[in-house]
Design a protein around this motif. Structure first.
Motif, PDB file in Angstrom:
ATOM      1  N   LYS A  12       0.833  -1.202   0.000  1.00  0.00           N
ATOM      2  CA  LYS A  12       0.000   0.000   0.000  1.00  0.00           C
ATOM      3  C   LYS A  12       0.876   1.263   0.000  1.00  0.00           C
ATOM      4  O   LYS A  12       2.076   1.202   0.246  1.00  0.00           O
ATOM      5  CB  LYS A  12      -0.921   0.031   1.224  1.00  0.00           C
ATOM      6  CG  LYS A  12      -1.511  -1.293   1.633  1.00  0.00           C
ATOM      7  CD  LYS A  12      -2.307  -1.972   0.546  1.00  0.00           C
ATOM      8  CE  LYS A  12      -2.868  -3.295   1.064  1.00  0.00           C
ATOM      9  NZ  LYS A  12      -3.404  -4.133  -0.029  1.00  0.00           N
ATOM     10  N   GLU A  68      -4.918   0.023  -3.185  1.00  0.00           N
ATOM     11  CA  GLU A  68      -3.674   0.271  -2.451  1.00  0.00           C
ATOM     12  C   GLU A  68      -3.393   1.753  -2.298  1.00  0.00           C
ATOM     13  O   GLU A  68      -2.441   2.139  -1.618  1.00  0.00           O
ATOM     14  CB  GLU A  68      -2.503  -0.411  -3.159  1.00  0.00           C
ATOM     15  CG  GLU A  68      -2.498  -1.923  -3.045  1.00  0.00           C
ATOM     16  CD  GLU A  68      -3.559  -2.617  -3.880  1.00  0.00           C
ATOM     17  OE1 GLU A  68      -3.936  -3.753  -3.541  1.00  0.00           O
ATOM     18  OE2 GLU A  68      -4.023  -2.021  -4.890  1.00  0.00           O
ATOM     19  N   GLY A  72      -7.864   2.611  -0.023  1.00  0.00           N
ATOM     20  CA  GLY A  72      -7.304   1.846   1.078  1.00  0.00           C
ATOM     21  C   GLY A  72      -6.996   2.716   2.286  1.00  0.00           C
ATOM     22  O   GLY A  72      -7.222   2.310   3.438  1.00  0.00           O
ATOM     23  N   HIS A 237       1.410   3.537  -7.802  1.00  0.00           N
ATOM     24  CA  HIS A 237       1.270   2.097  -7.616  1.00  0.00           C
ATOM     25  C   HIS A 237       1.310   1.418  -8.979  1.00  0.00           C
ATOM     26  O   HIS A 237       0.691   1.906  -9.936  1.00  0.00           O
ATOM     27  CB  HIS A 237      -0.025   1.728  -6.894  1.00  0.00           C
ATOM     28  CG  HIS A 237      -0.001   0.338  -6.358  1.00  0.00           C
ATOM     29  ND1 HIS A 237      -0.293  -0.765  -7.133  1.00  0.00           N
ATOM     30  CD2 HIS A 237       0.325  -0.153  -5.131  1.00  0.00           C
ATOM     31  CE1 HIS A 237      -0.156  -1.869  -6.414  1.00  0.00           C
ATOM     32  NE2 HIS A 237       0.207  -1.523  -5.195  1.00  0.00           N
TER      33      HIS A 237
END
Length: 338
Positions: A12, A68, A72, A237
């Motif tokens: 994450k 993520e 999240g 990400h």
């Protein structure tokens, strides 16, 4: 269920708190697509909860992000405050199933939220009468759309919202709100469908467009603000569409003939719409709020909150000034999931 490849390691953009437990979960929506989610459970049951049944919140967004990233973070933070939460990847994206990849659909993505409510309603440690949702950016729009359909949703927080049907059909700030502009957009997307058909048949996937450039755009525009989040360690990400490749080049087709929030004024459950004062998307949330309350009988539990000084992306992760109103979100869900 489809067999999904789920990352076992913590990947994450935020650190795991010692106040929550984390696990990967999956569930299937009514289109047969298996969705991947991160579940966050508070380690301590809130005081006064004798039955041990927790209020729950499903979170998704932004449009083109993965669980993520911002969703999240929201799920993780609300779990620290006593809610069982899930942050899920929408259909066709992230670790969730669905082919071809990197598509979107107003119908399927609204259903994604409803499937998340299905899942939460059947957890042994969740009170099915105390379920809310949080939608960020484009998934703020899907969240509001889901709230107009799903009576099991008791409270919806709509953060830095995009109305994807509006921006697709009218352009940013409604600059292309005319028949000719829409016709030219239809010509372009249908030309792309014809051209990529053979390639898609060969590979099973469609070409992608719209990813952010490798170099930061000049100035302090909303595109540069996106870059500052998605292309830097702040929010990058490898599975995120916005951090990398963008959407399939025909993904917006169904949005071109769609109008969200048709019966928004009939939403009886609580809705909180939050925007930054300086967010380029603010006009979309303000319009949605005004349309929701104008002529409605259900205005007492509706609220529009403007965060002074904040931009659109500041509500993804708080920005430099920690602009996300965590205490307000906590109070909103505590009041309406009781």
């Amino acid at each position: 269920m489809e067999t999904l490849r789920l990352e076992k390691n913590w990947d994450k953009t935020f650190a795991l708190s010692d106040k929550v437990t984390h696990q990967k979960v999956t569930f299937t929506n009514h289109f047969g697509i298996t969705l991947a989610a991160d579940m966050y459970t508070p380690k301590e049951v809130p005081a006064g909860n004798a039955k041990g049944k927790l209020p729950a919140i499903a979170v998704s967004g932004p449009f083109g992000a993965v669980k993520e990233q911002a969703s999240g973070l929201y799920a993780h933070e609300m779990a620290k405050r006593g809610f069982l939460t899930i942050a899920f990847d929408p259909s066709f994206t992230g670790e969730s199933g669905g082919k071809p990849r990197y598509m979107n659909s107003p119908d399927i993505n609204t259903e994604d939220f409803q499937a998340a409510v299905d899942f939460l309603s059947n957890q042994s440690n969740v009170d099915p009468e105390k379920i809310g949702i949080i939608g960020i950016c484009g998934w703020g729009g899907w969240a509001l759309n889901a709230a107009g359909i799903d009576t099991r949703i008791k409270a919806s927080a709509v953060m830095t919202m995009y109305d994807m049907s509006r921006v697709t059909n009218k352009g940013y700030f409604d600059q292309n709100d005319n028949e000719e502009a829409r016709y030219q957009a239809r010509l372009a997307v249908n030309k792309a469908r014809t051209e990529c058909f053979a390639k898609a048949n060969e590979s099973g996937e469609y070409p992608t467009v719209g990813g952010l450039p490798q170099e930061r755009p000049q100035g302090d525009t909303f595109f540069s603000q996106y870059w500052d989040y998605y292309k830097t360690p702040r929010g990058y990400h490898p599975r995120s569409l916005n951090s990398n490749m963008g959407w399939a080049n025909t993904a917006a087709t169904s949005l071109m003939n769609t109008s969200l929030f048709t019966y928004a004024k009939e939403i009886r459950s609580a809705v909180l719409i939050v925007h930054g004062e300086k967010a380029h998307s603010r006009y979309m949330g303000e319009t949605a709020y005004n349309d929701m309350v104008r002529g409605s009988k259900y205005t007492s539990n509706k609220e529009l909150m403007i965060i002074p000084g904040a931009t659109h992306c500041d509500l993804y992760d708080g920005g430099k000034e920690n602009y996300i109103p965590w205490d307000k979100l906590n109070a909103f869900f505590e009041a309406n999931l009781k």
